[in-house]
Enzyme design. Structure first.
Site, PDB file in Angstrom:
ATOM      1  N   THR A 194       0.832  -1.208   0.000  1.00  0.00           N
ATOM      2  CA  THR A 194       0.000   0.000   0.000  1.00  0.00           C
ATOM      3  C   THR A 194       0.867   1.258   0.000  1.00  0.00           C
ATOM      4  OG1 THR A 194      -1.408   1.370   1.451  1.00  0.00           O
ATOM      5  CG2 THR A 194      -0.223  -0.420   2.491  1.00  0.00           C
ATOM      6  N   TYR A 200      -2.270  -2.019  10.626  1.00  0.00           N
ATOM      7  CA  TYR A 200      -2.389  -2.673   9.318  1.00  0.00           C
ATOM      8  C   TYR A 200      -1.300  -2.206   8.355  1.00  0.00           C
ATOM      9  CZ  TYR A 200      -3.636  -2.533   4.413  1.00  0.00           C
ATOM     10  OH  TYR A 200      -3.560  -2.586   3.039  1.00  0.00           O
ATOM     11  N   GLN A 220      -0.028   0.122  -3.498  1.00  0.00           N
ATOM     12  CA  GLN A 220      -1.246   0.573  -4.137  1.00  0.00           C
ATOM     13  C   GLN A 220      -1.906   1.719  -3.398  1.00  0.00           C
ATOM     14  OE1 GLN A 220      -4.487  -1.928  -6.440  1.00  0.00           O
ATOM     15  NE2 GLN A 220      -4.792  -2.228  -4.276  1.00  0.00           N
ATOM     16  N   THR A 240     -18.895  12.028   5.249  1.00  0.00           N
ATOM     17  CA  THR A 240     -18.092  12.226   6.459  1.00  0.00           C
ATOM     18  C   THR A 240     -16.620  12.365   6.114  1.00  0.00           C
ATOM     19  OG1 THR A 240     -18.198   9.829   6.726  1.00  0.00           O
ATOM     20  CG2 THR A 240     -19.655  11.144   8.090  1.00  0.00           C
TER      21      THR A 240
END
Lengths: 403, 403
Positions: free
Chosen positions: A144, A181, A208, A253
């Site tokens: 990520t 994570y 990513q 939100t």
């Protein structure tokens, strides 16, 4: 080519498997259906009904006349990994098989430890089994962009040429991830780099960005082929969530000021990036990193874009700034490179008004399935701020999530 | 000060606990005796008989008139960690409680996964419990100089000021560890940095060099207070192992050319460095790294030094270059800084002829306990090289270690 997709039941794993199958590859999927259980734990579900993986493999065979192998098992079990490699003999493994949610990893200590040990153990087993049973196989690993955090210098693709006290070296880019994570992905990256150097494995680490989108060409061929589109606070990503909020008439939100800038990409580009990586493998012993996103938005800008398009369709939309449940810079420098996949031939599907409109319409079709109470953020990076010092209050996190 | 020593049964944990106790601190030790089981697995044992931790705590009370709390438990069990923090209320936690051996982590996939999940889960539980029950407590975490690997630029203490494309940032120093074990320490470092930033914890990460030595002032007070001095291929470190080989009349085994340069320190300096860290705590939210070693040697130079001293004592000593079982550069640039602990007041015990001579004499006293067959390296970083490509041969690693 023989390609094994780990996490083949997931939001990206399943569309990737079909995409690669459609292009003539011999594809197998592997999953342990862990995410289906996490959905149960949190009482969330994808917007569009998702058939079982067995049924989707069957439906895909009917629709495409292409078969897919299906392995059921947990990557933490070494025999599962070894058997899949020995039985299917893949030339490439696409590894989506991890716990993919930052908020999930921050719910409590149990899930924090689970996220890291699960993700690390699965990937370590895979690396060891590749060493011993498929050393030439190309590991395409999903990482990520969140691994980098938001440094005050340009973000390169995986490595950085550093000059220091008159000497130079090309070193792994320093990582400052923002959740348990994201940390697990950083750990994976270090482990994979080691395995490539020590054991001459070959791997592409795809850092990513945030993926959006519901449909791919393959998904659109049959309603039984839908993928798990999440919009809840734990598994939903920003743009997907905003679109659902707009349709449901809930304020969009935005966490904090909304100046957080991130890289984004269309789900269709995810599939193409994976394909391009497979078609252009690294050499034996090479660990390479591609930053996999196509354009950048800040969160508030994204919300405004969705608002604008939704209002054209007649929705009444407002934007609400919430106290940021995460710990992240809300204003920061952000300039990550993302050239390598472009150089390999990626032609991005940029986020257009048309795409947002079509997502909104598709969501509208399933509007009666939207659970309005699963979108508001409850998982906080710090302890609940109910007490002044943010520490001594009762257990933070979602009340449905105890074990 | 109230100080909890995790891994209090180990080579460094036990001497640290006594050292801090002797200096007036209220010390507790915690251990799950995992290393005693690993010794059984591999059929290795420390050179000098090591009493149980319960008996050593009792002996220490008799000798010093100072009591120590003793907790028995596994850090992977959150309740163990939480209970120790809530019961003892430490102001500092010294964390040695991890699987500490690189070769152990490379034996097979089971031990590779165990090493990382064990080390990471324990430290994550600790961070989470500190957040919720002891946010002001200072975590003194033992890391390793091996986290850095051998980059071609100077190694700084934890962070590196990087200028790139005209912008600057102070970023975590890029890590290139050389084993699954060393990787676990890098993962810990990333996790701790996150916890300090996100939760305002305070931590000192001691990136420690290779420790040598048998005795400390406290150990010398009673034979029941001995610590676990290892000389085997899995838990023994270079200098300790060379001294035992010299006494046993076995060739000193240098891995490869022996040009590998590392930082070393005397066990007495380990204790002092931990004490200095505790006496000078970081502020809330601060994560700092001290490179903890006092001088550098290359492996061949160290072997030659031991040979010279041992020959003076009448031992007949030879040096044997083995095919390197590890994957590491045997000639490399190495210039790590180690100023911060000196600035805090560390006065190093440098490796002298006298110290080597005294180690050799102490080993001689226990010479009849030396197991000659546990020193030669069997654990290899690559698969057994019995086959030409190093891949298709039978399971590498030590045959006694299956499970």
């Amino acid at each position: 080519m023989k390609i094994l997709v780990l996490g083949g039941d997931g939001y990206l794993g399943w569309p990737t498997a079909m995409y690669l199958s459609e292009r003539g590859n011999d594809v197998a999927v592997l999953d342990n259906f862990a995410k289906r259980r996490w959905e149960m734990e949190l009482n969330v579900e994808p917007l569009i009904p998702v058939h079982t993986l067995h049924d989707r493999v069957k439906a895909w065979r009917e629709v495409s006349e292409r078969s897919m192998n299906l392995f059921v098992g947990d990557l933490r079990n070494y025999d599962v990994v070894k058997d899949a490699l020995q039985t299917f003999k893949p030339e490439a493994v696409v590894h989506y098989g991890e716990q993919p949610s930052a908020p999930y990893s921050m719910i409590d200590h149990t899930r924090a430890v689970f996220t890291q040990t699960n993700n690390i153990a699965g990937t370590l087993n895979l690396l060891w089994a590749l060493r011993d049973y498929a050393p030439d196989c190309h590991l395409v690993k999903l990482g990520t962009m969140g691994e980098y955090g938001t440094p005050n210098i340009d973000i390169e693709e995986g490595f950085l040429e550093i000059e220091h006290n008159g000497r130079k070296d090309l070193l792994p880019y320093p990582k400052q991830p923002g959740s348990i994570y994201h940390l697990s992905k950083v750990h994976d990256s270090h482990n994979i780099l080691f395995a490539c150097r020590a054991w001459n494995l070959r791997s592409t680490d795809l850092n990513q960005g945030v993926v959006y989108g519901i449909d791919t060409d393959e998904i659109l061929r049959d309603e039984r082929l839908a993928t798990s589109f999440h919009y809840d606070e734990v598994f939903g990503t920003a743009l997907n969530r905003f679109c659902v909020q707009a349709v449901a008439g809930i304020p969009l939100t935005v966490y904090g000021g909304g100046g957080q800038t991130r890289g984004f990409l269309n789900i269709r580009d995810t599939l193409r990036c994976v394909e391009l990586s497979i078609l252009n493998p690294p050499r034996s012993g090479e660990y390479r990193v591609f930053n996999q996103f196509t354009e950048m938005f800040n969160i508030l800008g994204l919300a405004e874009l969705v608002k604008q398009q939704a209002e054209k369709l007649g929705h009444k939309v407002s934007i609400e700034h919430l106290e940021n449940p995460r710990i992240e810079a809300e204003e920061h420098y952000y300039n990550p490179r993302h050239q390598k996949l472009i150089e390999l031939g990626l032609v991005p599907h940029l986020l257009s008004d048309v795409l947002v409109t079509s997502m909104l319409s598709r969501i509208q079709e399933h509007g009666n399935r939207i659970k309005r109470d699963i979108i508001q953020p409850h998982v906080r990076w710090k302890r609940s701020p109910a007490s002044p010092d943010g520490r001594s209050s009762a257990q933070a996190g979602i009340s449905t999530a105890s074990e």
